[in-house]
Write a protein that holds these residues in place. Structure first.
Motif, PDB file in Angstrom:
ATOM      1  N   TYR A 167      -3.826   1.512  16.385  1.00  0.00           N
ATOM      2  CA  TYR A 167      -2.889   2.002  15.368  1.00  0.00           C
ATOM      3  C   TYR A 167      -2.323   0.826  14.583  1.00  0.00           C
ATOM      4  O   TYR A 167      -2.341   0.830  13.348  1.00  0.00           O
ATOM      5  CB  TYR A 167      -1.755   2.832  15.981  1.00  0.00           C
ATOM      6  CG  TYR A 167      -0.668   3.134  14.953  1.00  0.00           C
ATOM      7  CD1 TYR A 167      -0.879   4.083  13.953  1.00  0.00           C
ATOM      8  CD2 TYR A 167       0.545   2.431  14.955  1.00  0.00           C
ATOM      9  CE1 TYR A 167       0.090   4.336  12.988  1.00  0.00           C
ATOM     10  CE2 TYR A 167       1.519   2.680  13.991  1.00  0.00           C
ATOM     11  CZ  TYR A 167       1.288   3.624  13.007  1.00  0.00           C
ATOM     12  OH  TYR A 167       2.242   3.856  12.050  1.00  0.00           O
ATOM     13  N   GLN A 168      -1.835  -0.185  15.277  1.00  0.00           N
ATOM     14  CA  GLN A 168      -1.228  -1.336  14.611  1.00  0.00           C
ATOM     15  C   GLN A 168      -2.211  -1.989  13.652  1.00  0.00           C
ATOM     16  O   GLN A 168      -1.899  -2.251  12.487  1.00  0.00           O
ATOM     17  CB  GLN A 168      -0.770  -2.389  15.641  1.00  0.00           C
ATOM     18  CG  GLN A 168       0.334  -1.925  16.578  1.00  0.00           C
ATOM     19  CD  GLN A 168       1.616  -1.562  15.853  1.00  0.00           C
ATOM     20  OE1 GLN A 168       1.792  -1.913  14.692  1.00  0.00           O
ATOM     21  NE2 GLN A 168       2.496  -0.832  16.514  1.00  0.00           N
ATOM     22  N   TYR A 174      -3.238   0.468  10.776  1.00  0.00           N
ATOM     23  CA  TYR A 174      -2.145   0.741   9.838  1.00  0.00           C
ATOM     24  C   TYR A 174      -1.971  -0.441   8.888  1.00  0.00           C
ATOM     25  O   TYR A 174      -1.861  -0.284   7.675  1.00  0.00           O
ATOM     26  CB  TYR A 174      -0.826   1.045  10.569  1.00  0.00           C
ATOM     27  CG  TYR A 174       0.282   1.315   9.568  1.00  0.00           C
ATOM     28  CD1 TYR A 174       0.312   2.523   8.873  1.00  0.00           C
ATOM     29  CD2 TYR A 174       1.232   0.344   9.258  1.00  0.00           C
ATOM     30  CE1 TYR A 174       1.283   2.762   7.907  1.00  0.00           C
ATOM     31  CE2 TYR A 174       2.202   0.584   8.290  1.00  0.00           C
ATOM     32  CZ  TYR A 174       2.220   1.788   7.626  1.00  0.00           C
ATOM     33  OH  TYR A 174       3.158   2.023   6.655  1.00  0.00           O
ATOM     34  N   LYS A 175      -2.011  -1.628   9.468  1.00  0.00           N
ATOM     35  CA  LYS A 175      -1.856  -2.837   8.670  1.00  0.00           C
ATOM     36  C   LYS A 175      -2.945  -2.904   7.595  1.00  0.00           C
ATOM     37  O   LYS A 175      -2.673  -3.093   6.415  1.00  0.00           O
ATOM     38  CB  LYS A 175      -1.945  -4.052   9.603  1.00  0.00           C
ATOM     39  CG  LYS A 175      -1.532  -5.360   9.024  1.00  0.00           C
ATOM     40  CD  LYS A 175      -1.158  -6.338  10.154  1.00  0.00           C
ATOM     41  CE  LYS A 175      -0.841  -7.720   9.608  1.00  0.00           C
ATOM     42  NZ  LYS A 175      -2.052  -8.471   9.224  1.00  0.00           N
ATOM     43  N   SER A 183      -4.629  -0.471   6.410  1.00  0.00           N
ATOM     44  CA  SER A 183      -4.539   0.653   5.467  1.00  0.00           C
ATOM     45  C   SER A 183      -3.518   0.410   4.363  1.00  0.00           C
ATOM     46  O   SER A 183      -3.674   0.933   3.261  1.00  0.00           O
ATOM     47  CB  SER A 183      -4.208   1.949   6.214  1.00  0.00           C
ATOM     48  OG  SER A 183      -2.848   1.977   6.621  1.00  0.00           O
ATOM     49  N   THR A 232       6.518   7.310  13.368  1.00  0.00           N
ATOM     50  CA  THR A 232       6.024   6.273  12.449  1.00  0.00           C
ATOM     51  C   THR A 232       4.998   6.811  11.450  1.00  0.00           C
ATOM     52  O   THR A 232       4.409   7.873  11.675  1.00  0.00           O
ATOM     53  CB  THR A 232       5.379   5.146  13.285  1.00  0.00           C
ATOM     54  OG1 THR A 232       4.499   5.754  14.229  1.00  0.00           O
ATOM     55  CG2 THR A 232       6.415   4.334  14.035  1.00  0.00           C
ATOM     56  N   PHE A 277      -1.661   6.484   8.705  1.00  0.00           N
ATOM     57  CA  PHE A 277      -2.420   5.452   7.992  1.00  0.00           C
ATOM     58  C   PHE A 277      -2.307   5.612   6.474  1.00  0.00           C
ATOM     59  O   PHE A 277      -2.411   6.708   5.950  1.00  0.00           O
ATOM     60  CB  PHE A 277      -3.893   5.498   8.405  1.00  0.00           C
ATOM     61  CG  PHE A 277      -4.068   5.283   9.884  1.00  0.00           C
ATOM     62  CD1 PHE A 277      -3.690   4.083  10.468  1.00  0.00           C
ATOM     63  CD2 PHE A 277      -4.583   6.281  10.698  1.00  0.00           C
ATOM     64  CE1 PHE A 277      -3.823   3.870  11.842  1.00  0.00           C
ATOM     65  CE2 PHE A 277      -4.725   6.083  12.070  1.00  0.00           C
ATOM     66  CZ  PHE A 277      -4.337   4.868  12.643  1.00  0.00           C
TER      67      PHE A 277
END
Ligand code: 6R9
Length: 647
Positions: A22-23, A26-27, A29, A436, A439
């Motif tokens: 995820y981290q 997400y970054k 994206s 949170t 994406f």
């Protein structure tokens, strides 16, 4: 400190997305949005692959949103045809009827193909083609999904109207999008009672062009009033058409559907979603938010009349080749154990419902849940309104036996799919927080008054800084209204209309609407719609509507009504007004409390001070704030004295 519930390790181990992924994703994206969505666009099948990915601007007045714009595809082929080779004999839709004694249906992808093709050919017979609008006013029966997919197959634009809406609301929607056809059923069984949908449609069509045709699905077999030359039975026509219908090649930015939703002013807006970006976003969020695994039974309890039913009963799950359960009934019929009985019966793995249903069932105690074997459950979800921590914990402990991650998904009709949500294998949860961003989503919190960007742990209005593929494109027939509603308050941002708090871990806590939109049992309603309905009644001179906290519904509808000078308040009139709103808009808009107001608090320029009315309705009139700008401060004392919501 609120408690944090860690991700169960067995879930994390096998999840599509774990915390580290995820981290990283997400970054990526948000750093290179274009590259991210170029890759994600491959989740669905394209006829002509896209070369352009993103072409968007949030800068009012020049707002445009285009994704994958040179690609072509068909949404129905993505939900059906592409699965035929690999899972033609797998169930696509499980249909659970209103009465538990009636038999459930299992429709395979191959059967879905034939049903949708025949339906599409019937639409063509009735003169429907690319770009034509079709209104769907159906109960929760498989034909509702067939109708949507049949429209998508031939490039017609569907607009589903919730079967709980009145003839008037239906007529307004048919007229606003200039629909050529309305699809309905003879009747709609729900909770052991039947709504006469065909009768409602007949009443609505009295206010529409004579050329609007009506296609009727036989559900109950009841007698209906028939208009020869205008009405057609689906079963009769289906038998006469071909079992195959090749899908139309549609542009990524061709409209897929219109869905009317309430705003703070005026009539409901026709939210327009297009084909390519919406399908990518629906498929991706369905798969990742619910960590959907092939062969699992997935159940979203929403109605197809709302966006949740569009994205998470029909388009998302079917694009992923999932098994989507469709339920015709209500949570409390024949008893408060029905949801759990259905979970047990069909071995449901993912269960997605609304906080209002959880609260109502929580009120019935643990017994109805405990009476059923819920060991098939793996993931629980909620949507529609903020969930209070007590209800969250009950859902977690009693329904999920503390084994099942809860995804509290925040999103809107306008967003097409989830924007802020936990991912089951990646996100530790906190009861009451939507956690949170998904994406590609860049939320920001602004000071409501200055529009200044607030950093860190803070509270303000929730906006989104850049586009995502599932975003609505325009308001049907009124692009100006789109720009004004969403992009003019805070320049360069999409304004959600929600307030939120962001905590020290960067978790988002949605606090509810900051505009005049009510959320009653997860249904969105504009106070303006209810007010204009009230003042359309001959006894009413003025009306103001606000929400107040309601234990089960989240918000209740509180109406302040000023009568015409020759009318006397009475219980009979109170009931008459309540029934009036119910019949004009629909049962979901029925007022909970009506207070007779000899006068309404107004500024000297005549603007109703809703802030004060809200406080009184909340029974929180100790803190009314500054009333000195009121034209007649005395009206406030009368309103407090006669308030309806005394504890
Ligand atoms: C999907 C849907 C949208 C409004 C939205 C917000 C509220 C939805 C929520 C939530 C807190 C959640 N809302 N999900 N609030 N937590 N998980 O409901 O669409 O009918 O357009 O309503 O619902 O206020 O702005 P829609």
């Amino acid at each position: 400190m609120t408690e944090t519930i860690p991700v169960p390790s067995d879930i994390a181990k096998n999840a599509h997305i774990d915390a580290e992924t995820y981290q990283r994703m997400y970054k990526a994206s948000v750093e290179d949005t274009e590259a991210f969505w170029r890759k994600e666009g491959e989740r669905i099948d394209w006829i002509t692959p896209y070369t352009r990915v993103k072409n968007t601007s949030f800068q009012s007045p020049n707002v445009y949103i285009r994704w994958y714009e040179d690609g072509t595809l068909n949404a129905s082929a993505n939900c059906i045809d592409r699965h035929l080779a690999t899972r033609g004999d797998q169930t696509a839709i499980i249909w659970e009827p209103d009465a538990p004694t009636d038999e459930a249906k299992h429709i395979t992808y191959r059967e879905l193909h034939e049903k949708v093709c025949r339906f599409a050919n019937v639409l063509k017979e009735l003169g429907i083609g690319r770009g034509d609008r079709v209104v769907i006013y159906l109960p929760m029966i498989p034909e509702a999904a067939y109708a949507m997919l049949a429209c998508a197959r031939i490039g017609a634009v569907h607009s589903v109207v919730f079967a709980g809406f009145s003839p008037d609301s239906l007529a307004n929607r048919i007229n606003d999008c200039d629909a050529k056809l309305v699809i309905t059923s003879d009747g709609a069984p729900r909770g052991g009672r039947t709504t006469n949908l065909k009768d409602n449609t007949n009443s609505a069509l009295l206010h529409c062009k004579e050329s609007v045709k009506c296609l009727v699905v036989r559900r109950t077999g009841q007698q209906v009033a028939w208009n020869a030359g205008q009405d057609y039975w689906l079963d009769a026509l289906e038998a006469t058409v071909d079992a195959d219908c090749p899908p139309e090649e549609m542009g990524a930015e061709d409209p897929l559907f219109i869905l009317y939703t309430s705003g703070s002013t005026g009539r409901p807006k026709g939210v327009v979603h297009t084909t390519g970006g919406y399908m990518v976003y629906a498929a991706m969020t369905h798969k990742l938010t619910f960590d959907y695994k092939d062969g699992e039974i997935y159940w979203c309890t929403a109605d197809v009349g709302w966006v949740t039913g569009h994205t998470y009963i029909v388009y998302g799950p079917l694009a992923n080749g999932a098994i989507s359960l469709m339920f015709e009934g209500v949570p409390t019929y024949p008893d408060a154990g029905r949801f759990w009985a259905v979970c047990e019966k069909h071995k449901v793995a993912t269960f997605y419902t609304a906080p209002t249903a959880i609260r109502a069932l929580m009120g019935k105690g643990d017994e109805p849940v405990k009476a059923h074997d819920l060991s098939s459950l793996r993931i629980l979800g909620t949507v529609g309104e903020p969930i209070n921590p007590e209800a969250w914990r009950w859902y977690d402990e009693v329904v999920g036996a503390k084994r099942c991650p809860i995804v509290d998904t925040w999103w809107q009709t306008e967003t097409g799919g989830h924007l802020i949500t936990p991912l089951p294998g990646a996100t530790p949860t906190k009861p009451g927080s939507a956690t949170t961003p998904f994406f590609g989503i860049k939320p920001a919190v602004l000071d409501a008054n200055t529009g200044e960007v607030l950093e860190g742990a803070t509270e303000g209005v929730l906006v989104i800084a850049d586009s995502w593929p599932g975003q609505m494109r325009t308001v049907w027939g009124d692009h100006q209204r789109f720009v004004e509603t969403y992009f003019q308050h805070y320049k360069g941002y999409y304004f959600t209309g929600d307030g939120c708090r962001r905590d020290e871990d960067g978790y988002y806590w949605i606090t509810g609407r900051v505009d005049d939109v009510l959320n009653v049992s997860g249904h969105r309603m504009g106070t303006a719609e209810i007010e204009s309905t009230l003042v359309a009644h001959p006894a009413v001179s003025e009306a103001a509507v606000v929400g107040y906290p309601h234990d089960i519904k989240g918000q209740g509808i509180y109406c302040y009504v000023t009568l015409m000078s020759d009318k006397e308040p009475s219980e009979a009139l109170r009931k008459e007004l309540s029934d009036w709103v119910r019949s004009e808009i629909g049962p979901i808009a029925k007022p909970d409390l009506i207070q007779w107001a000899p006068g309404l608090p107004k500024t000297r320029s005549g603007k109703i001070m809703r802030r004060i009315l809200r406080k009184i309705a909340e029974d929180d009139f100790g803190a009314l704030g500054d009333t000195s700008t009121l034209a007649d401060p005395a009206v406030v004392d009368d309103l407090i004295e006669n308030r309806q919501n005394r504890k």
